[in-house]
Design an enzyme around this catalytic site. Structure first.
Site, PDB file in Angstrom:
ATOM      1  N   PRO A  10     -10.856  33.333  -3.250  1.00 31.88           N
ATOM      2  CA  PRO A  10     -12.054  34.145  -3.423  1.00 31.88           C
ATOM      3  C   PRO A  10     -11.972  35.514  -2.751  1.00 31.88           C
ATOM      4  O   PRO A  10     -11.445  35.639  -1.654  1.00 31.88           O
ATOM      5  CB  PRO A  10     -13.150  33.307  -2.751  1.00 31.88           C
ATOM      6  CG  PRO A  10     -12.430  32.370  -1.845  1.00 31.88           C
ATOM      7  CD  PRO A  10     -11.121  32.090  -2.526  1.00 31.88           C
ATOM      8  N   ASN A  11     -12.494  36.477  -3.463  1.00 33.64           N
ATOM      9  CA  ASN A  11     -12.657  37.863  -2.983  1.00 33.64           C
ATOM     10  C   ASN A  11     -11.356  38.669  -2.942  1.00 33.64           C
ATOM     11  O   ASN A  11     -11.393  39.868  -2.666  1.00 33.64           O
ATOM     12  CB  ASN A  11     -13.348  37.901  -1.601  1.00 33.64           C
ATOM     13  CG  ASN A  11     -14.715  37.250  -1.642  1.00 33.64           C
ATOM     14  OD1 ASN A  11     -15.519  37.574  -2.515  1.00 33.64           O
ATOM     15  ND2 ASN A  11     -14.974  36.309  -0.758  1.00 33.64           N
ATOM     16  N   ARG A  18     -12.235  46.265  -0.592  1.00 30.15           N
ATOM     17  CA  ARG A  18     -12.842  45.333   0.355  1.00 30.15           C
ATOM     18  C   ARG A  18     -12.320  45.584   1.772  1.00 30.15           C
ATOM     19  O   ARG A  18     -11.129  45.432   2.040  1.00 30.15           O
ATOM     20  CB  ARG A  18     -12.455  43.917  -0.075  1.00 30.15           C
ATOM     21  CG  ARG A  18     -12.883  42.841   0.875  1.00 30.15           C
ATOM     22  CD  ARG A  18     -12.190  41.529   0.563  1.00 30.15           C
ATOM     23  NE  ARG A  18     -12.696  40.482   1.416  1.00 30.15           N
ATOM     24  CZ  ARG A  18     -12.090  39.318   1.612  1.00 30.15           C
ATOM     25  NH1 ARG A  18     -10.949  39.055   0.991  1.00 30.15           N
ATOM     26  NH2 ARG A  18     -12.606  38.430   2.406  1.00 30.15           N
ATOM     27  N   TYR A  23      -7.933  44.809   5.384  1.00 25.72           N
ATOM     28  CA  TYR A  23      -7.015  44.340   4.331  1.00 25.72           C
ATOM     29  C   TYR A  23      -6.144  45.439   3.730  1.00 25.72           C
ATOM     30  O   TYR A  23      -5.263  45.139   2.927  1.00 25.72           O
ATOM     31  CB  TYR A  23      -7.821  43.644   3.223  1.00 25.72           C
ATOM     32  CG  TYR A  23      -8.564  42.417   3.724  1.00 25.72           C
ATOM     33  CD1 TYR A  23      -7.869  41.291   4.169  1.00 25.72           C
ATOM     34  CD2 TYR A  23      -9.961  42.389   3.788  1.00 25.72           C
ATOM     35  CE1 TYR A  23      -8.540  40.178   4.649  1.00 25.72           C
ATOM     36  CE2 TYR A  23     -10.640  41.284   4.268  1.00 25.72           C
ATOM     37  CZ  TYR A  23      -9.922  40.177   4.700  1.00 25.72           C
ATOM     38  OH  TYR A  23     -10.581  39.071   5.186  1.00 25.72           O
ATOM     39  N   ASN A  79      -2.870  32.102  -0.644  1.00 23.00           N
ATOM     40  CA  ASN A  79      -3.881  32.779   0.162  1.00 23.00           C
ATOM     41  C   ASN A  79      -5.217  32.244  -0.328  1.00 23.00           C
ATOM     42  O   ASN A  79      -5.752  32.721  -1.335  1.00 23.00           O
ATOM     43  CB  ASN A  79      -3.803  34.295   0.028  1.00 23.00           C
ATOM     44  CG  ASN A  79      -4.786  34.979   0.990  1.00 23.00           C
ATOM     45  OD1 ASN A  79      -5.650  34.317   1.582  1.00 23.00           O
ATOM     46  ND2 ASN A  79      -4.663  36.294   1.132  1.00 23.00           N
ATOM     47  N   ALA A  82     -11.354  32.513   2.213  1.00 25.04           N
ATOM     48  CA  ALA A  82     -12.274  31.792   3.107  1.00 25.04           C
ATOM     49  C   ALA A  82     -12.214  30.279   2.907  1.00 25.04           C
ATOM     50  O   ALA A  82     -12.589  29.528   3.814  1.00 25.04           O
ATOM     51  CB  ALA A  82     -13.689  32.305   2.901  1.00 25.04           C
ATOM     52  N   GLU A 103       1.253  28.901   3.443  1.00 30.02           N
ATOM     53  CA  GLU A 103      -0.078  29.479   3.656  1.00 30.02           C
ATOM     54  C   GLU A 103       0.079  30.941   4.046  1.00 30.02           C
ATOM     55  O   GLU A 103       0.908  31.268   4.898  1.00 30.02           O
ATOM     56  CB  GLU A 103      -0.781  28.704   4.785  1.00 30.02           C
ATOM     57  CG  GLU A 103      -2.126  29.296   5.177  1.00 30.02           C
ATOM     58  CD  GLU A 103      -2.774  28.552   6.345  1.00 30.02           C
ATOM     59  OE1 GLU A 103      -2.252  27.494   6.758  1.00 30.02           O
ATOM     60  OE2 GLU A 103      -3.811  29.045   6.837  1.00 30.02           O
ATOM     61  N   HIS A 105      -1.957  34.769   4.914  1.00 22.43           N
ATOM     62  CA  HIS A 105      -3.125  35.617   5.134  1.00 22.43           C
ATOM     63  C   HIS A 105      -2.655  37.041   5.369  1.00 22.43           C
ATOM     64  O   HIS A 105      -1.679  37.263   6.101  1.00 22.43           O
ATOM     65  CB  HIS A 105      -3.944  35.138   6.333  1.00 22.43           C
ATOM     66  CG  HIS A 105      -4.378  33.723   6.177  1.00 22.43           C
ATOM     67  ND1 HIS A 105      -5.378  33.362   5.315  1.00 22.43           N
ATOM     68  CD2 HIS A 105      -3.887  32.574   6.698  1.00 22.43           C
ATOM     69  CE1 HIS A 105      -5.511  32.049   5.340  1.00 22.43           C
ATOM     70  NE2 HIS A 105      -4.604  31.540   6.167  1.00 22.43           N
ATOM     71  N   ARG A 112      -9.144  37.415  14.825  1.00 22.22           N
ATOM     72  CA  ARG A 112     -10.458  37.750  14.259  1.00 22.22           C
ATOM     73  C   ARG A 112     -11.526  36.756  14.735  1.00 22.22           C
ATOM     74  O   ARG A 112     -11.348  36.115  15.761  1.00 22.22           O
ATOM     75  CB  ARG A 112     -10.334  37.805  12.724  1.00 22.22           C
ATOM     76  CG  ARG A 112      -9.338  38.879  12.255  1.00 22.22           C
ATOM     77  CD  ARG A 112      -9.238  38.935  10.749  1.00 22.22           C
ATOM     78  NE  ARG A 112     -10.501  39.312  10.144  1.00 22.22           N
ATOM     79  CZ  ARG A 112     -10.775  39.181   8.843  1.00 22.22           C
ATOM     80  NH1 ARG A 112      -9.843  38.700   8.029  1.00 22.22           N
ATOM     81  NH2 ARG A 112     -11.956  39.535   8.367  1.00 22.22           N
TER      82      ARG A 112
HETATM   83  C1  DQA Z   1      -7.685  36.101   4.364  1.00 27.45           C
HETATM   84  C2  DQA Z   1      -8.364  35.745   5.702  1.00 27.45           C
HETATM   85  C3  DQA Z   1      -9.583  34.877   5.464  1.00 27.45           C
HETATM   86  O1  DQA Z   1     -10.193  34.563   6.717  1.00 27.45           O
HETATM   87  C4  DQA Z   1     -10.590  35.604   4.605  1.00 27.45           C
HETATM   88  O2  DQA Z   1     -11.703  34.796   4.344  1.00 27.45           O
HETATM   89  C5  DQA Z   1      -9.985  36.143   3.345  1.00 27.45           C
HETATM   90  C6  DQA Z   1      -8.658  36.735   3.400  1.00 27.45           C
HETATM   91  C7  DQA Z   1      -6.510  37.091   4.563  1.00 27.45           C
HETATM   92  O3  DQA Z   1      -5.755  37.255   3.621  1.00 27.45           O
HETATM   93  O4  DQA Z   1      -6.391  37.705   5.636  1.00 27.45           O
HETATM   94  O5  DQA Z   1     -10.625  36.160   2.307  1.00 27.45           O
HETATM   95  O6  DQA Z   1      -7.149  34.908   3.801  1.00 27.45           O
END
Ligand code: DQA
Length: 150
Positions: A10-11, A18, A23, A79, A82, A103, A105, A112
């Site tokens: 998501p996102n 964003r 990011y 990735n 959240a 995994e 990020h 954070r």
């Molecule tokens: C994320 C880190 C997560 O905590 C966050 O909710 C994201 C992006 C990252 O790529 O740093 O959506 O996975």
């Protein structure tokens, strides 16, 4: 040639606009290009996807487990956004599908907010990559290639 499946949750479709301080300025299309170049360099075929729906990620992980068992998939770079911090369903899917997951990020989640410090993915992941910005994606593909080569 085996496939590297890169799944974005998501996102992540909002990359570029964003929270650029967290990011960066690269878009998801830029990330796909980085992944395509890394896959070409490592003899892998790229399958790159994004969804904001948890169930779609679960379905794709099941699909990936079957493809890995069939010998066509090297593994998944995930990735989960959240959902990393909330999704027992993704934890169970990875375990149930017995698929290799790295995994990933973009940000260093441990530097954070406290709610980002726990991951449901990490205990079922082969490896974890975080904090390298979008450069983490090609680094993870190199890592997946190294794992695949044994
Ligand atoms: C994320 C880190 C997560 O905590 C966050 O909710 C994201 C992006 C990252 O790529 O740093 O959506 O996975």
């Amino acid at each position: 040639m085996k496939t590297a499946l890169v799944l974005n949750g998501p996102n992540l479709n909002l990359l570029g606009t964003r929270e650029p301080a967290v990011y960066g300025a690269h878009t998801l299309a830029d990330v796909e290009k980085l992944c395509a170049d890394a896959c070409a360099a490592h003899g892998l075929k790229l399958d790159f996807r994004q969804t904001s729906h948890e169930g779609a990620l679960v379905d794709w992980i099941h699909e990936a487990g079957k493809a890995q068992a069939a010998g066509t998939l090297a593994g998944v770079i995930l990735n989960a956004g959240a959902y990393t911090h909330t999704s027992i369903a993704l934890h169970d899917a990875i375990k149930g599908a017995a698929v290799t997951v790295i995994e990933l990020h973009i940000s260093n989640v441990h530097a954070r907010e406290a709610f980002r410090h726990h991951s449901y993915i990490s205990p079922v992941a082969k490896a974890v990559m975080c904090g390298f910005g979008v450069s983490g994606y090609p680094l993870a593909i190199a890592g997946l290639a190294a794992l695949t080569a044994g």
